[in-house]
Design a protein around this motif. Sequence first.
Motif, short mmCIF file in Angstrom:
data_model
loop_
_atom_site.label_atom_id
_atom_site.label_comp_id
_atom_site.label_asym_id
_atom_site.label_seq_id
_atom_site.Cartn_x
_atom_site.Cartn_y
_atom_site.Cartn_z
N PRO A 1 50.84 41.55 49.35
CA PRO A 1 51.67 41.84 48.18
C PRO A 1 53.18 41.78 48.43
O PRO A 1 53.92 41.34 47.56
CB PRO A 1 51.24 43.26 47.79
N VAL A 2 53.64 42.19 49.59
CA VAL A 2 55.08 42.15 49.87
C VAL A 2 55.57 40.70 49.89
O VAL A 2 56.61 40.38 49.31
CB VAL A 2 55.40 42.86 51.21
N ARG A 3 54.84 39.82 50.52
CA ARG A 3 55.22 38.40 50.59
C ARG A 3 55.05 37.70 49.25
O ARG A 3 55.71 36.69 48.99
CB ARG A 3 54.38 37.67 51.65
N GLN A 4 54.20 38.22 48.39
CA GLN A 4 53.99 37.60 47.07
C GLN A 4 55.25 37.62 46.22
O GLN A 4 55.49 36.69 45.44
CB GLN A 4 52.87 38.32 46.31
N GLU A 5 56.06 38.66 46.37
CA GLU A 5 57.22 38.85 45.49
C GLU A 5 58.11 37.62 45.40
O GLU A 5 58.57 37.26 44.32
CB GLU A 5 58.03 40.06 45.94
N GLU A 6 58.36 36.95 46.52
CA GLU A 6 59.24 35.79 46.50
C GLU A 6 58.63 34.60 45.76
O GLU A 6 59.33 33.63 45.44
CB GLU A 6 59.65 35.39 47.92
N TYR A 7 57.34 34.66 45.47
CA TYR A 7 56.64 33.56 44.82
C TYR A 7 56.28 33.83 43.36
O TYR A 7 55.69 32.97 42.70
CB TYR A 7 55.35 33.22 45.58
N TYR A 8 56.61 35.00 42.84
CA TYR A 8 56.23 35.34 41.46
C TYR A 8 56.60 34.22 40.49
O TYR A 8 55.74 33.71 39.76
CB TYR A 8 56.93 36.62 41.00
N ASP A 9 57.87 33.85 40.45
CA ASP A 9 58.32 32.83 39.48
C ASP A 9 57.67 31.48 39.73
O ASP A 9 57.27 30.80 38.78
CB ASP A 9 59.84 32.69 39.52
N SER A 10 57.56 31.10 41.00
CA SER A 10 56.96 29.80 41.33
C SER A 10 55.51 29.72 40.88
O SER A 10 55.07 28.69 40.36
CB SER A 10 57.04 29.54 42.83
N ILE A 11 54.77 30.80 41.09
CA ILE A 11 53.36 30.81 40.69
C ILE A 11 53.24 30.78 39.16
O ILE A 11 52.45 30.03 38.60
CB ILE A 11 52.63 32.01 41.31
N ILE A 12 54.06 31.56 38.48
CA ILE A 12 54.03 31.56 37.02
C ILE A 12 54.42 30.17 36.49
O ILE A 12 53.81 29.67 35.54
CB ILE A 12 54.94 32.67 36.45
N ASP A 13 55.40 29.53 37.12
CA ASP A 13 55.83 28.19 36.70
C ASP A 13 54.73 27.14 36.86
O ASP A 13 54.71 26.16 36.13
CB ASP A 13 57.07 27.74 37.47
N LEU A 14 53.81 27.36 37.80
CA LEU A 14 52.68 26.43 37.96
C LEU A 14 51.70 26.53 36.80
O LEU A 14 50.86 25.66 36.60
CB LEU A 14 51.95 26.68 39.28
N ALA A 15 51.80 27.62 36.03
CA ALA A 15 50.98 27.85 34.83
C ALA A 15 49.48 27.70 35.06
O ALA A 15 48.79 27.01 34.30
CB ALA A 15 51.44 26.93 33.70
#
Length: 119
Positions: free
Chosen positions: A65-79
């Motif tokens: 979960p800590v490492r996930q934070e930097e990827y929130y926007d990128s993952i959401i952008d992949l839709a």
Amino acid sequence: MKTTLVFGASLKPNRYSNLVIHRLMGNGIDTEAYGLRAGEIGGVQVKTNLEQFQNIHTITLYINPVRQEEYYDSIIDLAPKRVIFNPGTENPDFQGLLEANGIKAEVACTLVLLATGQY
């Protein structure tokens, strides 16, 4: 075809992310992989640039979960249509953010889903 992205793919054969790539491929599921190191797992190229991915249906997470934070926007952008939080990756904050963006968040084990025909 519904493509699955293994997020946090490891080139180490004893890691679950590595094993799940083999299982997904063995089940005829179109599989992509994102990791910190480029390489190849069971015929799947592990890419290190998220901009290389398109038309992802499912993301199965293998980062904490800590490492996930930097990827929130990128993952959401992949839709993707859904994101699977495997054991150890559960993250209620991110799950809520995904659902607020119309993405199904599922707490499950991809290996178990595959083994039981629920994937």
